[in-house]
Design an enzyme around this catalytic site. Sequence first.
Site, PDB file in Angstrom:
ATOM      1  CG  ASP A 127      44.540  41.158  31.597  1.00 45.23           C
ATOM      2  OD1 ASP A 127      44.559  41.525  30.385  1.00 45.23           O
ATOM      3  OD2 ASP A 127      43.676  41.807  32.277  1.00 45.23           O
ATOM      4  CD  GLU A 155      41.831  48.852  38.934  1.00 48.65           C
ATOM      5  OE1 GLU A 155      40.826  48.536  39.467  1.00 48.65           O
ATOM      6  OE2 GLU A 155      41.801  48.661  37.537  1.00 48.65           O
ATOM      7  CD  GLU A 166      39.573  40.757  36.533  1.00 48.13           C
ATOM      8  OE1 GLU A 166      39.367  41.398  37.721  1.00 48.13           O
ATOM      9  OE2 GLU A 166      39.496  41.238  35.589  1.00 48.13           O
TER      10      GLU A 166
HETATM   11  C1  DMJ Z   1      36.589  42.463  32.015  1.00 48.88           C
HETATM   12  O1  DMJ Z   1      35.649  43.062  31.223  1.00 48.88           O
HETATM   13  C2  DMJ Z   1      37.150  40.956  31.717  1.00 48.88           C
HETATM   14  O2  DMJ Z   1      37.263  40.402  32.582  1.00 48.88           O
HETATM   15  C3  DMJ Z   1      38.536  41.576  31.195  1.00 48.88           C
HETATM   16  O3  DMJ Z   1      39.303  40.430  30.942  1.00 48.88           O
HETATM   17  C4  DMJ Z   1      39.333  42.586  32.065  1.00 48.88           C
HETATM   18  N1  DMJ Z   1      38.420  43.576  32.673  1.00 48.88           N
HETATM   19  C5  DMJ Z   1      37.080  43.225  33.037  1.00 48.88           C
HETATM   20  C6  DMJ Z   1      36.992  42.820  34.420  1.00 48.88           C
HETATM   21  O4  DMJ Z   1      37.970  43.464  35.369  1.00 48.88           O
END
Ligand code: DMJ
Length: 676
Positions: free
Chosen positions: A292, A386, A404
Amino acid sequence: MDSCEANWPSAANNYMMKSSCPRQLTRPWILKASAFDDLERIQLREEAKEMFYHAYHSYISTYPADEVLPISCRGRFREIDSNDIDESIGNFSLTLVDSLDTLVMIGDIDEFETALKRIIRDLNFDTDIVVSVFETNIRMLGGLLSAHILAKSIQDPNDKKIRYLNASTRHQLNWYHSQILDLAEDLGRRLLPAFETRTGIPYSRVNLRHGIESNGLRLVQETCTACAGSLILEFATLSRLTGDEIFEKKARLALDSIWRHRHRSTDLVGTVLNVDSGEWVRRESGVGAGSDSYYEYLLKAYILLGDSTYLHRFNRHYSSVMRYISRGPFLIDVHMHRPNRIAKGFMDALSAFWPGLQVLKGDLQSAMATHDMFNEVIKRHSYLPEAFTTDLQVYWANHQMRPEFVESTFFLHRATKEDYYLNIGRDILRKLQDLKVECGFAGLKDVRTGVHDDKMPSFVLAETLKYLYLLFSKENETYIDLEKFIFSTEGHPLPLELSLLGPNVSNHEADFEDEDSLRELSLQHEFISTLGLSKFSDKQVESIDIARLLMRISDKFNQGDMRKHVSNYEISCPSLEAQEMRFDRHFHPFLNQIIGSHLSTSQKVIGSSQPKLVEKVRDFASNDPEFKRLAPIVGLTMTVDPNGVVKLSIGNSRPKELSKRIESDLWRGNEQCMIM
Ligand code: DMJ
């Protein structure tokens, strides 16, 4: 089957039957006043703030813990009483550091000051603890850096370089002498040993005191693409603020290495690779877990640092993602070497950041469709699980209150001003309120049973509640001026002027291996200057000026008298290069979007009204003071063609070669790019 439906994977049929095609964006350039009841908006904003306080004060009662356990009301520490082996926590008061800039955004400078003093008094990174390099970077380093930048800005609100505040403050922070930056630098140096690998791709874990020389860390050679590729924003900020290039160089070399190891013909990357050989360990390619923020950081590194290498790479990956991974509104992992083979039959909740990134890219239509799909999943299960399948069934059932989806909702709302996104935000907020427990908000072990999980990750305060608050805030209502920042993947604001603040670390190793890439990049540069962006800075015309002008013109054509003459709008100039222009670092992402809409659409008018329209256009061009001021500088012309299409073009001369390329490949014979 209509044309939209034909592009959807058959597994999506259930969803298709219920929602038909994703909504189409109509007249994207109209920045309508919000019809969402303003009182309600303000109430929701304040409610989001109260929610943040509930979470924050609950956490503070367990300080110096890393997190609060929201149901048992105890602090969560690393390995002390609970044998907790989660490497995103490190006995470094994670939630407090991650929350600092949210305190500033909601305007609580008293508490910000108290929190800074606590951290300066108590924080010590010299501990024998193994932490995740990625998590420590995005949460701790990012939190410290943005807190330092905001503290400086509060200290000297009139300093031209750091004028970031929307509101005045009685706080002067006279006592602050960059102690938080010193902590950030100390932490950054403790992460550096992780980069001691043959490829420059960092180990995923490091011991804060002993580097990689303990706990058998050298033996664990696998890391994820996002883990290795999401360091540049924080590391470059650290370099620019301290004057020491080492951090930015290391993060850049890691990105160079990932790029070198991409699949050369598909331009796809996998999700896990070996730090010493660079070989792919997991070859599925997608935009969710494992990858991501790698994509996110390429585009944002370009916006923040102005180095077009990052943009070039992002664009190449983006085209591949849209070609192989994007299927209708879904994003389905494929094998990086055999991109027509699906690698996974489900999508994860992390992928919900993608529409927000697409807003920055300027691909609003796709962003809306994918965001709508996520919303359908939420409507069906009350919360985003999830992971879910393409027929929207639960695949992994837990729900961690991740940010997100609300982040993408915020960006889409900023770009479109559509109330639709405020309504979605209200639903998210209500559902989150249902997760309120005594000491914060508790996620769910299973969205189907509603059984709580006694956890509140720090990102709930750093991101989920922040983006909710910002979604319901008008531009001038946030304490800091968001237009001057870009958000890190953990929601930490980093200033766009960063590249003016320190050493410029460029010269990528093996940037462009082939002639085509080189040529493409130089054409892109040429195009950008041809379009007048270099002139903007020479003559001190800012992106905001040009964006405002475009909005004025747009408004003009959509008001009273003129509105009658406008019959429809059509996409007519999907020019790649025109989109690149928007990412010149002088352009703010939100403005990019506005300008982007203009660049990619044309406005058709009813034939019989044409003489009247021509008259109006002339009238506007010769009388509007902003138009008269800016048009000659940026080479802006406005005409009505014989078909009644209003054309706006920027830039008046183009090198021959570029012009040829534009006509053949990109603009499909159009003489000029129409931006209305
Ligand atoms: C956060 O720590 C950040 O947005 C990261 O990029 C992805 N995981 C978590 C949120 O889900």
